[in-house]
Motif scaffolding. Sequence first.
Motif, mmCIF file in Angstrom:
data_model
loop_
_atom_site.group_PDB
_atom_site.id
_atom_site.type_symbol
_atom_site.label_atom_id
_atom_site.label_comp_id
_atom_site.label_asym_id
_atom_site.label_seq_id
_atom_site.Cartn_x
_atom_site.Cartn_y
_atom_site.Cartn_z
ATOM 1 N N LEU A 56 26.464 -23.415 70.602
ATOM 2 C CA LEU A 56 25.956 -22.049 70.741
ATOM 3 C C LEU A 56 25.104 -21.943 71.992
ATOM 4 N N ARG A 57 25.326 -20.875 72.756
ATOM 5 C CA ARG A 57 24.445 -20.526 73.863
ATOM 6 C C ARG A 57 23.831 -19.163 73.558
ATOM 7 N N ASP A 58 22.526 -19.136 73.510
ATOM 8 C CA ASP A 58 21.785 -17.888 73.297
ATOM 9 C C ASP A 58 20.746 -17.812 74.409
ATOM 10 N N GLY A 59 21.099 -17.142 75.495
ATOM 11 C CA GLY A 59 20.244 -17.161 76.666
ATOM 12 C C GLY A 59 20.179 -18.567 77.228
ATOM 13 N N ASP A 60 18.976 -19.096 77.392
ATOM 14 C CA ASP A 60 18.809 -20.451 77.914
ATOM 15 C C ASP A 60 18.903 -21.516 76.829
#
Length: 207
Positions: A56-60
């Motif tokens: 998962l990528r959530d922003g940084d």
Amino acid sequence: MLTILGHAVSINVRKVLWTCAELDLEYTLDAWGGTSRSTSSPSFLALNPNATVPVLRDGDLVLWESNTICRYLAARYGDGALLPTAPGPRAQVEQWMDWQATDLNSAWRYAFMHLVRRNPAFSDAAAAEASAQEWNRRMTILDGQLAHTGAYVAGAEFSLADIVIGLSVNRWLLSPIARPELAAVAAYHERLLQRPGYAAHGANGLP
């Protein structure tokens, strides 16, 4: 916008997709693994050195391990329904999530890899039968818990425990093994079928 790296056939990716459906979260599914891009590529390994999906990528923020991702999404974007904030109820949900990731997964792995995936590294038929029997034993434990709650895994309300275990129930029902009749599990599966997220990502014919 959330980005999920993985492929929709993976049972662990489907945990995250179902969680997003329950939370009404928008996301982009970036195809990795399976027949898509190799998770052994340097760019993927820089995100997850284990070379597994989902990521998962959530922003940084970058996360791997499907149950951890589900916990994060529920804590970050939920209202406490999927993952309670009170320590006791939360621990009950997480206890069953951990049971799924350790005890239940360990039980079915050999049988599934032998009978469904046809992996040559899992070619011992006797070991596969022993795995199937242990799988059924673990499912009997789940049946007892569901008979006790009369509803969902951790109690009267649907939670993250049902997402991770619901997908395991789907795998058990679709795998070509002899299964005992477990009435509470059967009733539980019917309850899950009423949820759009399960219909889309759990009961989609993929073991």
